[in-house]
Design a protein around this motif. Structure first.
Motif, mmCIF file in Angstrom:
data_model
loop_
_atom_site.group_PDB
_atom_site.id
_atom_site.type_symbol
_atom_site.label_atom_id
_atom_site.label_comp_id
_atom_site.label_asym_id
_atom_site.label_seq_id
_atom_site.Cartn_x
_atom_site.Cartn_y
_atom_site.Cartn_z
ATOM 1 N N TYR A 24 0.836 -1.203 0.000
ATOM 2 C CA TYR A 24 0.000 0.000 0.000
ATOM 3 C C TYR A 24 0.876 1.260 0.000
ATOM 4 O O TYR A 24 0.642 2.193 -0.768
ATOM 5 N N GLY A 25 1.893 1.256 0.841
ATOM 6 C CA GLY A 25 2.730 2.448 0.983
ATOM 7 C C GLY A 25 3.701 2.662 -0.153
ATOM 8 O O GLY A 25 3.801 3.768 -0.693
ATOM 9 N N GLN A 26 4.408 1.606 -0.554
ATOM 10 C CA GLN A 26 5.497 1.813 -1.516
ATOM 11 C C GLN A 26 5.069 1.684 -2.975
ATOM 12 O O GLN A 26 5.822 2.076 -3.869
ATOM 13 N N VAL A 27 3.873 1.161 -3.213
ATOM 14 C CA VAL A 27 3.386 1.064 -4.589
ATOM 15 C C VAL A 27 2.336 2.132 -4.870
ATOM 16 O O VAL A 27 2.411 2.845 -5.877
ATOM 17 N N TRP A 28 1.365 2.266 -3.986
ATOM 18 C CA TRP A 28 0.198 3.092 -4.285
ATOM 19 C C TRP A 28 0.257 4.499 -3.715
ATOM 20 O O TRP A 28 -0.419 5.404 -4.226
ATOM 21 N N MET A 29 1.028 4.724 -2.676
ATOM 22 C CA MET A 29 0.966 6.015 -1.992
ATOM 23 C C MET A 29 2.222 6.856 -2.183
ATOM 24 O O MET A 29 2.552 7.710 -1.355
ATOM 25 N N VAL A 30 2.912 6.669 -3.301
ATOM 26 C CA VAL A 30 4.090 7.482 -3.625
ATOM 27 C C VAL A 30 3.634 8.679 -4.453
ATOM 28 O O VAL A 30 3.111 8.525 -5.560
ATOM 29 N N LYS A 31 3.826 9.875 -3.924
ATOM 30 C CA LYS A 31 3.372 11.092 -4.593
ATOM 31 C C LYS A 31 4.090 11.275 -5.929
ATOM 32 O O LYS A 31 5.284 11.012 -6.048
ATOM 33 N N GLY A 32 3.336 11.705 -6.917
ATOM 34 C CA GLY A 32 3.899 11.922 -8.246
ATOM 35 C C GLY A 32 3.916 10.675 -9.097
ATOM 36 O O GLY A 32 4.151 10.750 -10.311
ATOM 37 N N GLU A 33 3.669 9.529 -8.469
ATOM 38 C CA GLU A 33 3.575 8.287 -9.241
ATOM 39 C C GLU A 33 2.107 7.846 -9.231
ATOM 40 O O GLU A 33 1.292 8.392 -9.962
ATOM 41 N N ARG A 34 1.766 6.878 -8.380
ATOM 42 C CA ARG A 34 0.368 6.421 -8.373
ATOM 43 C C ARG A 34 -0.524 7.231 -7.434
ATOM 44 O O ARG A 34 -1.733 7.027 -7.421
ATOM 45 N N LEU A 35 0.056 8.122 -6.664
ATOM 46 C CA LEU A 35 -0.712 9.052 -5.831
ATOM 47 C C LEU A 35 -0.637 10.432 -6.468
ATOM 48 O O LEU A 35 0.451 10.975 -6.677
ATOM 49 N N THR A 36 -1.807 11.001 -6.799
ATOM 50 C CA THR A 36 -1.832 12.290 -7.490
ATOM 51 C C THR A 36 -2.019 13.430 -6.500
ATOM 52 O O THR A 36 -2.277 13.220 -5.315
ATOM 53 N N GLY A 37 -1.902 14.652 -7.011
ATOM 54 C CA GLY A 37 -1.909 15.833 -6.157
ATOM 55 C C GLY A 37 -3.196 16.052 -5.398
ATOM 56 O O GLY A 37 -3.198 16.728 -4.359
ATOM 57 N N ASN A 38 -4.307 15.497 -5.879
ATOM 58 C CA ASN A 38 -5.581 15.713 -5.180
ATOM 59 C C ASN A 38 -5.835 14.686 -4.085
ATOM 60 O O ASN A 38 -6.883 14.713 -3.438
ATOM 61 N N GLY A 39 -4.868 13.771 -3.862
ATOM 62 C CA GLY A 39 -5.003 12.795 -2.786
ATOM 63 C C GLY A 39 -5.602 11.470 -3.212
ATOM 64 O O GLY A 39 -5.683 10.531 -2.405
ATOM 65 N N LEU A 40 -6.041 11.377 -4.464
ATOM 66 C CA LEU A 40 -6.568 10.129 -4.994
ATOM 67 C C LEU A 40 -5.514 9.427 -5.849
ATOM 68 O O LEU A 40 -4.444 9.978 -6.121
ATOM 69 N N ASN A 41 -5.839 8.224 -6.287
ATOM 70 C CA ASN A 41 -4.838 7.394 -6.953
ATOM 71 C C ASN A 41 -5.146 7.141 -8.416
ATOM 72 O O ASN A 41 -6.272 7.307 -8.873
ATOM 73 N N ARG A 42 -4.111 6.735 -9.118
ATOM 74 C CA ARG A 42 -4.200 6.401 -10.532
ATOM 75 C C ARG A 42 -3.348 5.171 -10.816
ATOM 76 O O ARG A 42 -2.478 4.795 -10.018
ATOM 77 N N TYR A 43 -3.573 4.561 -11.962
ATOM 78 C CA TYR A 43 -2.658 3.550 -12.472
ATOM 79 C C TYR A 43 -1.520 4.277 -13.171
ATOM 80 O O TYR A 43 -1.736 5.245 -13.911
ATOM 81 N N PHE A 44 -0.292 3.810 -12.930
ATOM 82 C CA PHE A 44 0.875 4.522 -13.477
ATOM 83 C C PHE A 44 2.017 3.520 -13.643
ATOM 84 O O PHE A 44 2.814 3.298 -12.732
ATOM 85 N N ALA A 45 2.062 2.892 -14.816
ATOM 86 C CA ALA A 45 3.077 1.870 -15.077
ATOM 87 C C ALA A 45 4.269 2.488 -15.797
ATOM 88 O O ALA A 45 4.132 3.037 -16.899
ATOM 89 N N GLU A 46 5.423 2.403 -15.167
ATOM 90 C CA GLU A 46 6.641 2.915 -15.785
ATOM 91 C C GLU A 46 7.088 1.976 -16.908
ATOM 92 O O GLU A 46 6.681 0.831 -16.986
ATOM 93 N N GLY A 47 7.974 2.490 -17.740
ATOM 94 C CA GLY A 47 8.508 1.680 -18.825
ATOM 95 C C GLY A 47 9.030 2.566 -19.935
ATOM 96 O O GLY A 47 8.792 3.782 -19.953
#
Length: 643
Positions: A301-324
């Motif tokens: 939860y913390g290291q995958v989904w709640m990293v700001k600028g990656e899967r955690l967006t500025g409004n506090g909600l989440n997105r899918y964000f696959a690097e590559g």
């Protein structure tokens, strides 16, 4: 004029009047009977007996008394073919079978085969015993079978390095400690599986989605686990959680699948639900296991989904964000040609030349990078592909993802309160309280109601944080708040009629509304996670959500429609249990951008499809007995009233 099929059914009906032979067993020569059956009944030569065949005459089964029993029903002929195929596969010269077995009720037969055969056929291990299947992996493009092992798994490295000495054509590669998109791109031409947990010299088992797969997928595994728990396979469901713990601790995430090119990509998060359901199914509670699993889920939860600028967006909600970097390598050659043609024309190049220069880095094309950021993120969502997400996934706070993370927070709150007296301390010394997670969940609910809930239409929608607008796209994922428990009673009251009006079809729940596809599609390509297709995870989540909010009649109708479609297709098509269905026409014959796994087999399907199997078992468990009786009789859903 009476049709041939009705004539045969009449003959069989007359036979049924002769009750004394009903329980009699027949001893049939396996190979001889199978060939005779195929010759008479498989008139189109596809090694199946289906409604598309026209049997030349009733098939006669000899009895010990010297006479014969005539069978003309396609379903019964198909069952006999399947049982003969099993006997032949077991090298049995004779098949002993009763008429009662040939006539097994369809829903009972499907459920029995899932429990007794399909799960075992879909089970894999990455160890000395299971590696032979991996060595036949068709996805090894250069002919070398590779297994990538995390640098942090010292015991795994030793185990597989020793195994490499025994097996030819098998190469073990130790991953670097830090996995970057650049590294993953560098090994795209050398694909391979990623190691999973080895315990006591054996691979911890897992269930794959379908028979052609050798890898463990992210969200598929949770739904398979639901079916496994229903069928009493707690050991296997627990083993899959153990492999998820391994992935979190050694790869940093639950992987899209344990393939080298998925190292930077995860899938929809279901770890907390999986942990909770497995633990509560244990007869003897293993608190040590729960502690380890809960810690891993919190870590993810913390290291995958709640990293700001990656899967955690500025409004506090989440997105899918696959690097590559570059084109997703798992797609077939030419898959993106239509999209890339427009980019190539800007550079005055043919598509093939543009792809070569783009992949090598000779061409720096930020607009193409952005397209593939969205495409990889779409694949991370598990909904590959859908017009809902096309070319905008990384800009969306989706209803599904945020509902799933709300479920995480509520599960953490519950588990810590129920089993750890309200306070949980990790192995690193970090302490969490149930109140902490309750607050997190309430914060997310408030944000989802602010950004994703539309009061005018009475629905949740994905929110594009770049444009500041909701997409308005009607999808089954809009109703995930029913499953997660986030929706209020008032919201549910407005959502449920929409679900039944916009997404109910002959065979169950549509992935999306036709009107949304027509509004958003930019070409005529049918995306497989859109109208008119339906998928098992959507059904399973929304059934449970409806029941949790007290909408039993609606749930039972949707369950029945889905099970009726699966059962009818299996009866008509030699036991076929595929990956997905066209729920409008209630058929497994789909014509979307990808094929339909589970439809290609000879004589008998041995595995069905993982989450489809699970949906069948869950549906039967939730459906009241009076509807199961109707299902066995294949009564169309339109003829029933659901209460």
């Amino acid at each position: 004029m009476v049709s041939k099929r009705r004539f045969f059914s009449f003959i069989f009906f007359l036979f049924l009047l002769n009750a004394p032979v009903f329980a009699q067993e027949f001893q049939l020569e396996t190979e001889k009977t199978m060939q005779r059956l195929l010759q008479q009944a498989d008139t189109d030569g596809d090694k199946k007996v289906t409604v598309e065949d026209e049997p030349k005459m009733p098939f006669l089964i000899p009895r010990s008394q010297g006479d014969s029993v005539a069978i003309g029903e396609i379903y019964y002929l198909s069952n006999l073919l399947q049982e003969l195929a099993i006997a032949r596969g077991n090298d049995e010269d004779y098949l002993e079978i009763s008429l009662e077995e040939i006539q097994e009720k369809p829903a009972d037969r499907i459920s029995r085969r899932i429990k007794e055969q399909f799960w075992d056929d879909l089970t894999r291990t990455i160890d000395r015993k299971g590696i032979e299947k991996i060595l036949r992996d068709t996805k090894a493009s250069d002919g070398v079978q590779r297994l990538y092992v995390p640098a942090t798994d010292t015991s795994g490295i030793k185990y597989y390095k020793d195994l490499q000495q025994e097996l030819s054509g098998f190469e073990v590669v130790v991953l670097p400690e830090k996995i970057t998109p650049q590294y993953v791109k560098s090994i795209n031409e050398k694909p391979g599986l990623l190691a999973l947990k080895i315990e006591d010299g054996r691979g911890v088992p897992f269930v794959v989605p379908g028979g052609r797969f050798n890898e463990m997928y992210g969200w598929d595994s949770y739904f398979e686990g639901v079916g496994l728990l229903i069928d009493g396979r707690i050991d296997l469901a627990r083993a899959m959680v153990d492999n998820f713990i391994y992935q979190i601790n050694h790869y940093g995430k639950i992987l899209n699948a344990n393939r080298s090119y998925y190292l930077t990509r995860t899938q929809p998060p279901f770890m907390s639900s999986f942990v909770r359901e497995v633990y509560e199914a244990m007869e003897e509670k293993d608190e040590k296991w729960l502690r380890k699993a809960l810690e891993a889920a919190i870590k993810e939860y913390g290291q995958v989904w709640m990293v700001k600028g990656e899967r955690l967006t500025g409004n506090g909600l989440n997105r899918y964000f696959a690097e590559g970097i570059g084109i997703p390598p798992e797609t077939e050659k030419g898959h993106f040609d239509e999209v890339l043609r427009g980019f190539a024309e800007k550079y005055g190049l043919e598509v093939s030349e543009f792809v070569e220069k783009y992949q090598s880095g000779e061409i720096d094309a930020p607009e193409v990078d952005e397209y593939f950021l969205h495409d990889r993120s779409l694949r991370e969502s598990g909904h590959d592909t859908s017009w809902r997400l096309e070319n905008r996934t990384a800009y969306l706070n989706t209803v599904d993802l945020n509902s799933l993370l709300y479920k995480y927070e509520k599960d953490f709150e519950y588990l810590i309160d129920e089993y750890f007296d309200g306070r949980f301390t990790t192995s690193t010394g970090k302490t969490y309280t149930d109140d902490h997670w309750e607050e997190k969940a309430e914060d997310r609910k408030e944000l989802m109601n602010r950004y994703l809930w539309n009061e005018n239409s009475g629905s949740f929608y994905d929110y594009n944080f770049k444009t500041g607008e909701q997409t308005g796209y009607t999808s089954a994922t809009n109703f995930y708040p029913l499953w997660s428990g986030l929706a209020s009673e008032e919201q549910a009251e407005r959502m449920v009629p929409q679900l039944m009006h916009d997404l109910q079809a002959q065979g169950g729940i549509l992935s999306s509304a036709r009107s949304s596809v027509e509004k958003n599609a930019t070409n005529e390509v049918q995306r497989q996670w859109d109208y008119p297709y339906g998928w098992a995870p959507h059904q399973m989540l929304l059934w449970q959500g409806l029941l949790d909010y007290g909408y039993e009649a609606q749930a039972y109708e949707l369950i029945y429609r889905w099970l009726w479609m699966i059962t009818k297709n299996a009866v008509d098509y030699n036991g076929t249990i595929p990956e997905k269905y066209d729920v409008v026409d209630a058929t497994h014959k789909v014509y979307a951008e990808y094929g339909n796994v589970g439809t290609e087999f000879d004589y008998i399907t041995t595995s069905g499809f993982g989450w489809m199997n699970a949906s069948y078992q869950l549906g039967l468990e939730l459906l009241p007995e009076q509807y199961v009786e109707k299902l066995n009789a294949l009564v169309p859903p339109g003829e029933l009233i659901f209460k």
